[in-house]
Design an enzyme around this catalytic site. Structure first.
Site, short mmCIF file in Angstrom:
data_model
loop_
_atom_site.label_atom_id
_atom_site.label_comp_id
_atom_site.label_asym_id
_atom_site.label_seq_id
_atom_site.Cartn_x
_atom_site.Cartn_y
_atom_site.Cartn_z
N CYS A 180 0.83 -1.21 0.00
CA CYS A 180 0.00 0.00 0.00
C CYS A 180 0.87 1.26 0.00
O CYS A 180 1.53 1.56 1.00
CB CYS A 180 -0.92 -0.04 1.22
SG CYS A 180 -1.82 1.47 1.54
N CYS B 12 0.03 3.85 2.67
CA CYS B 12 0.51 3.35 3.97
C CYS B 12 2.00 3.66 4.13
O CYS B 12 2.45 4.11 5.18
CB CYS B 12 0.28 1.85 4.09
SG CYS B 12 -1.44 1.33 3.97
#
Length: 105
Positions: A31, A34
Protein backbone atom coordinates in the site's frame (compact mmCIF):
# COMPACT_ATOMS: atom_id res chain seq x y z
CA UNK A 1 8.48 5.28 21.95
CA UNK A 2 8.89 3.85 18.45
CA UNK A 3 6.07 2.49 16.31
CA UNK A 4 5.58 -1.20 17.07
CA UNK A 5 5.06 -3.31 13.93
CA UNK A 6 2.61 -6.17 14.42
CA UNK A 7 2.23 -9.01 11.94
CA UNK A 8 0.43 -11.74 13.86
CA UNK A 9 -2.67 -12.07 16.00
CA UNK A 10 -0.87 -13.20 19.16
CA UNK A 11 1.40 -10.14 19.21
CA UNK A 12 -1.57 -7.88 18.42
CA UNK A 13 -3.53 -9.24 21.39
CA UNK A 14 -0.51 -8.88 23.70
CA UNK A 15 0.06 -5.28 22.60
CA UNK A 16 -3.62 -4.42 23.02
CA UNK A 17 -3.58 -5.74 26.60
CA UNK A 18 -0.37 -3.91 27.51
CA UNK A 19 -1.79 -0.37 27.26
CA UNK A 20 -5.01 1.60 27.68
CA UNK A 21 -3.85 4.34 25.33
CA UNK A 22 -3.28 3.09 21.75
CA UNK A 23 -3.23 4.39 18.19
CA UNK A 24 -3.43 1.66 15.55
CA UNK A 25 -2.65 1.97 11.86
CA UNK A 26 -3.91 -0.93 9.77
CA UNK A 27 -1.76 -1.22 6.65
CA UNK A 28 -0.23 -3.53 4.03
CA UNK A 29 3.27 -3.71 2.61
CA UNK A 30 2.05 -3.10 -0.96
CA UNK A 31 0.00 0.00 0.00
CA UNK A 32 1.67 3.22 -1.20
CA UNK A 33 -0.44 5.56 0.99
CA UNK A 34 0.51 3.35 3.97
CA UNK A 35 4.20 3.72 3.10
CA UNK A 36 3.78 7.49 2.80
CA UNK A 37 2.42 7.57 6.36
CA UNK A 38 5.42 5.78 7.93
CA UNK A 39 7.55 8.90 8.60
CA UNK A 40 4.54 10.76 9.94
CA UNK A 41 3.73 7.86 12.27
CA UNK A 42 7.35 7.64 13.47
CA UNK A 43 7.41 11.38 14.16
CA UNK A 44 4.07 11.17 15.97
CA UNK A 45 5.24 8.23 18.11
CA UNK A 46 8.45 10.01 19.09
CA UNK A 47 6.51 13.11 20.18
CA UNK A 48 3.78 11.17 22.04
CA UNK A 49 5.55 8.62 24.26
CA UNK A 50 2.44 8.17 26.41
CA UNK A 51 0.57 6.63 23.46
CA UNK A 52 1.37 3.15 22.19
CA UNK A 53 1.50 3.31 18.39
CA UNK A 54 0.92 0.07 16.50
CA UNK A 55 1.39 -0.56 12.79
CA UNK A 56 -0.64 -3.68 11.99
CA UNK A 57 -0.06 -5.63 8.76
CA UNK A 58 -3.53 -6.69 7.56
CA UNK A 59 -1.97 -9.67 5.81
CA UNK A 60 -0.29 -10.90 8.98
CA UNK A 61 -0.97 -14.31 10.50
CA UNK A 62 -4.49 -14.29 11.97
CA UNK A 63 -4.98 -10.53 11.56
CA UNK A 64 -7.67 -10.86 8.88
CA UNK A 65 -10.11 -12.08 11.51
CA UNK A 66 -10.00 -8.85 13.50
CA UNK A 67 -10.54 -6.48 10.57
CA UNK A 68 -14.32 -6.90 10.87
CA UNK A 69 -14.22 -6.16 14.58
CA UNK A 70 -12.53 -2.83 13.87
CA UNK A 71 -14.57 -2.22 10.69
CA UNK A 72 -11.45 -1.89 8.52
CA UNK A 73 -12.63 -1.66 4.93
CA UNK A 74 -9.81 0.40 3.44
CA UNK A 75 -6.18 1.09 4.27
CA UNK A 76 -4.58 2.87 5.86
CA UNK A 77 -7.12 3.00 8.67
CA UNK A 78 -6.23 4.72 11.93
CA UNK A 79 -8.07 3.78 15.11
CA UNK A 80 -7.72 5.36 18.52
CA UNK A 81 -8.30 3.03 21.48
CA UNK A 82 -8.71 4.52 24.95
CA UNK A 83 -9.51 2.27 27.92
CA UNK A 84 -10.50 -0.56 25.59
CA UNK A 85 -12.96 1.46 23.50
CA UNK A 86 -12.63 2.89 20.01
CA UNK A 87 -12.88 6.65 20.39
CA UNK A 88 -11.90 8.01 16.97
CA UNK A 89 -10.95 6.79 13.51
CA UNK A 90 -9.66 8.07 10.19
CA UNK A 91 -9.27 6.41 6.80
CA UNK A 92 -6.69 7.23 4.14
CA UNK A 93 -3.62 9.42 4.39
CA UNK A 94 -3.78 12.06 7.09
CA UNK A 95 -1.69 15.09 7.98
CA UNK A 96 0.29 15.40 11.20
CA UNK A 97 -2.44 17.71 12.51
CA UNK A 98 -5.21 15.23 11.66
CA UNK A 99 -3.24 12.44 13.32
CA UNK A 100 -2.81 14.54 16.45
CA UNK A 101 -6.53 15.31 16.53
CA UNK A 102 -7.23 11.57 16.75
CA UNK A 103 -5.65 11.46 20.20
CA UNK A 104 -7.06 14.69 21.62
CA UNK A 105 -9.39 14.15 24.54
Amino acid sequence: MPVKTVSDLKTFEEEMQSSDNILIKFEAEWCYPCKAMKPIMEDFASKNPDIKVLSVDIEGDGIYGILGKFEVKSIPTFIRIKNGATTKRAVGTVTRLELSSLVEE
